[in-house]
Design an enzyme around this catalytic site. Structure first.
Site, PDB file in Angstrom:
ATOM      1  N   ARG A   1      -9.646   1.360   8.614  1.00 43.76           N
ATOM      2  CA  ARG A   1      -9.607   0.435   8.784  1.00 43.76           C
ATOM      3  C   ARG A   1     -10.729  -0.824   9.867  1.00 43.76           C
ATOM      4  O   ARG A   1     -10.439  -1.852   9.890  1.00 43.76           O
ATOM      5  CB  ARG A   1      -8.443  -0.174   9.955  1.00 43.76           C
ATOM      6  CG  ARG A   1      -6.615  -0.461   9.383  1.00 43.76           C
ATOM      7  CD  ARG A   1      -5.859  -0.272  10.367  1.00 43.76           C
ATOM      8  NE  ARG A   1      -5.191  -0.904  10.491  1.00 43.76           N
ATOM      9  CZ  ARG A   1      -3.751  -0.602   9.552  1.00 43.76           C
ATOM     10  NH1 ARG A   1      -2.969   0.545   9.346  1.00 43.76           N
ATOM     11  NH2 ARG A   1      -2.399  -1.106   8.944  1.00 43.76           N
TER      12      ARG A   1
ATOM     13  N   ARG B   1      -0.974  -8.957  13.620  1.00 45.75           N
ATOM     14  CA  ARG B   1      -1.912  -7.862  12.653  1.00 45.75           C
ATOM     15  C   ARG B   1      -2.129  -8.332  11.779  1.00 45.75           C
ATOM     16  O   ARG B   1      -3.431  -7.891  10.729  1.00 45.75           O
ATOM     17  CB  ARG B   1      -0.100  -7.479  11.413  1.00 45.75           C
ATOM     18  CG  ARG B   1       0.283  -6.549  12.226  1.00 45.75           C
ATOM     19  CD  ARG B   1       1.619  -5.929  12.337  1.00 45.75           C
ATOM     20  NE  ARG B   1       1.580  -4.962  11.251  1.00 45.75           N
ATOM     21  CZ  ARG B   1       2.664  -5.396  11.058  1.00 45.75           C
ATOM     22  NH1 ARG B   1       3.827  -5.857  10.945  1.00 45.75           N
ATOM     23  NH2 ARG B   1       3.330  -4.577   9.695  1.00 45.75           N
TER      24      ARG B   1
ATOM     25  N   ARG C   1      11.561  -7.102   4.519  1.00 48.45           N
ATOM     26  CA  ARG C   1      11.452  -5.932   5.052  1.00 48.45           C
ATOM     27  C   ARG C   1      12.598  -5.868   5.829  1.00 48.45           C
ATOM     28  O   ARG C   1      13.083  -4.494   6.252  1.00 48.45           O
ATOM     29  CB  ARG C   1      10.227  -5.891   5.352  1.00 48.45           C
ATOM     30  CG  ARG C   1       9.939  -4.520   5.495  1.00 48.45           C
ATOM     31  CD  ARG C   1       9.032  -3.923   4.753  1.00 48.45           C
ATOM     32  NE  ARG C   1       7.694  -3.654   6.083  1.00 48.45           N
ATOM     33  CZ  ARG C   1       6.451  -3.010   5.437  1.00 48.45           C
ATOM     34  NH1 ARG C   1       5.886  -2.768   4.645  1.00 48.45           N
ATOM     35  NH2 ARG C   1       5.666  -2.941   6.518  1.00 48.45           N
TER      36      ARG C   1
ATOM     37  N   ARG D   1      11.247  -1.958  11.385  1.00 48.05           N
ATOM     38  CA  ARG D   1       9.966  -2.059  12.133  1.00 48.05           C
ATOM     39  C   ARG D   1       9.595  -2.528  13.350  1.00 48.05           C
ATOM     40  O   ARG D   1       9.661  -4.187  13.389  1.00 48.05           O
ATOM     41  CB  ARG D   1       8.820  -2.316  11.371  1.00 48.05           C
ATOM     42  CG  ARG D   1       8.166  -0.309  11.280  1.00 48.05           C
ATOM     43  CD  ARG D   1       7.427  -0.090  10.076  1.00 48.05           C
ATOM     44  NE  ARG D   1       6.766  -1.388  10.745  1.00 48.05           N
ATOM     45  CZ  ARG D   1       4.559  -0.678  10.371  1.00 48.05           C
ATOM     46  NH1 ARG D   1       4.812  -0.171   8.351  1.00 48.05           N
ATOM     47  NH2 ARG D   1       3.857  -1.872  10.251  1.00 48.05           N
TER      48      ARG D   1
ATOM     49  N   LYS E   1       1.270  -1.525   0.052  1.00 48.94           N
ATOM     50  CA  LYS E   1       0.213  -0.206   0.173  1.00 48.94           C
ATOM     51  C   LYS E   1       0.921   1.599  -0.205  1.00 48.94           C
ATOM     52  O   LYS E   1       0.566   2.000  -0.797  1.00 48.94           O
ATOM     53  CB  LYS E   1      -0.901   0.149   0.993  1.00 48.94           C
ATOM     54  CG  LYS E   1      -1.719  -1.121   1.605  1.00 48.94           C
ATOM     55  CD  LYS E   1      -2.308  -0.748   2.457  1.00 48.94           C
ATOM     56  CE  LYS E   1      -1.999  -1.215   3.891  1.00 48.94           C
ATOM     57  NZ  LYS E   1      -1.818  -1.777   4.090  1.00 48.94           N
TER      58      LYS E   1
HETATM   59  P1  ADP Z   1       0.429  -2.016   7.925  1.00 49.45           P
HETATM   60  O1  ADP Z   1       1.714  -2.526   7.521  1.00 49.45           O
HETATM   61  O2  ADP Z   1       0.148  -3.644   9.447  1.00 49.45           O
HETATM   62  O3  ADP Z   1      -0.325  -1.588   6.909  1.00 49.45           O
HETATM   63  P2  ADP Z   1       0.731   0.883   9.281  1.00 49.45           P
HETATM   64  O4  ADP Z   1       1.613   1.199   9.062  1.00 49.45           O
HETATM   65  O5  ADP Z   1      -1.045   1.059   7.882  1.00 49.45           O
HETATM   66  O6  ADP Z   1       0.589  -0.605   9.001  1.00 49.45           O
HETATM   67  O7  ADP Z   1       0.098   0.581  11.057  1.00 49.45           O
HETATM   68  C1  ADP Z   1       1.215   0.510  11.881  1.00 49.45           C
HETATM   69  C2  ADP Z   1       0.095   0.337  13.286  1.00 49.45           C
HETATM   70  O8  ADP Z   1      -0.234   1.659  13.052  1.00 49.45           O
HETATM   71  C3  ADP Z   1      -1.383  -0.513  12.956  1.00 49.45           C
HETATM   72  O9  ADP Z   1      -0.728  -2.148  13.265  1.00 49.45           O
HETATM   73  C4  ADP Z   1      -2.277   0.295  14.361  1.00 49.45           C
HETATM   74  O10 ADP Z   1      -1.615  -0.865  15.690  1.00 49.45           O
HETATM   75  C5  ADP Z   1      -2.040   1.490  13.430  1.00 49.45           C
HETATM   76  N1  ADP Z   1      -3.214   2.449  12.768  1.00 49.45           N
HETATM   77  C6  ADP Z   1      -2.471   2.521  11.867  1.00 49.45           C
HETATM   78  N2  ADP Z   1      -3.927   2.866  11.332  1.00 49.45           N
HETATM   79  C7  ADP Z   1      -4.895   2.812  11.830  1.00 49.45           C
HETATM   80  C8  ADP Z   1      -6.102   2.624  11.968  1.00 49.45           C
HETATM   81  N3  ADP Z   1      -6.575   3.383  11.401  1.00 49.45           N
HETATM   82  N4  ADP Z   1      -7.060   2.413  13.222  1.00 49.45           N
HETATM   83  C9  ADP Z   1      -6.708   1.662  14.207  1.00 49.45           C
HETATM   84  N5  ADP Z   1      -5.097   1.313  14.349  1.00 49.45           N
HETATM   85  C10 ADP Z   1      -4.309   1.744  13.286  1.00 49.45           C
END
Ligand code: ADP
Length: 193
Positions: A88, A148, A125, A137, A13
């Site tokens: 989400r 996740r 990664r 990360r 994404k």
């Molecule tokens: P991913 O690689 O899992 O898509 P992101 O970088 O988008 O990860 O998000 C990392 C973390 O930030 C998520 O696992 C969550 O804890 C938090 N987070 C991000 N966006 C949201 C959201 N829209 N609602 C709730 N938690 C979020």
């Protein structure tokens, strides 16, 4: 151009969102990036979300929706935005829909990648970050990644149906190279915002 990118962690994404942002001259809004920078800065919000993020759990809808509302209120979003990581949950999608009103989203792009491939990517990664001397990360390890994925399946997957029923969903096979995925996305979108 108002786009949402949907898909499991590791689906690409962020990579596609950056390209779309450059192409349409609109900001890339990654909630993960925003939250990670708050954690790094040690802000009150950062302290509030750190544990949940580290455990692969979602932070609560109200908190993230107010972060996004604040970001969407900034003037650089007048011509649109690429949302990556929000919404989400169905509750977040409803909040966004209410906020945007009749001037709603242009499209929602869902990247699909099977689980085995996602595990390979996330391991790559973490290894790449390690060999670049950067810190991987905290949530890019197998146990948390599994969590996740589970959170995605339960909380976020229902959004495909939510947006399909509104005629907004564009499904793209995310297994190809970044260039090929970008080309497939481009086939579905106008040349200019
Ligand atoms: P991913 O690689 O899992 O898509 P992101 O970088 O988008 O990860 O998000 C990392 C973390 O930030 C998520 O696992 C969550 O804890 C938090 N987070 C991000 N966006 C949201 C959201 N829209 N609602 C709730 N938690 C979020």
């Amino acid at each position: 151009m108002k786009l949402v990118l949907l898909g499991p962690p590791g689906a690409g994404k962020g990579t596609q969102a950056k390209r779309l942002a450059a192409r349409y001259h609109v900001p890339h809004l990654s909630t993960g990036d925003i939250l990670r920078s708050e954690v790094k800065a040690g802000s009150e919000l950062g302290r509030l979300v750190e544990d949940k993020m580290g455990a692969g759990k979602l932070i609560d809808d109200e908190t993230i929706s107010s972060v996004v509302a604040g970001r969407l209120a900034q003037s650089d979003t007048v011509n649109g935005f690429i949302l990556d990581g929000y919404p989400r949950t169905v509750a977040q999608a409803n909040t966004l829909e209410q906020r945007l009103g009749s001037d709603g989203l242009t499209a929602v792009i869902e990247l699909s990648v099977d689980e085995a491939e996602l595990f390979d990517r996330i391991q790559a990664r973490a290894t790449e970050a390690g060999s670049a001397g950067a810190q991987a990360r905290k949530d890019d390890n197998t146990a948390i990644f599994r969590k996740r994925l589970q959170t995605f399946a339960i909380e976020t997957k229902p959004l495909s149906e939510f947006y399909a029923s509104r005629g907004l969903l564009i499904q793209i096979d995310g297994r190809a190279s970044a260039d090929e995925v970008a080309a497939h996305i481009a086939d579905h979108l106008p040349k200019h915002g």
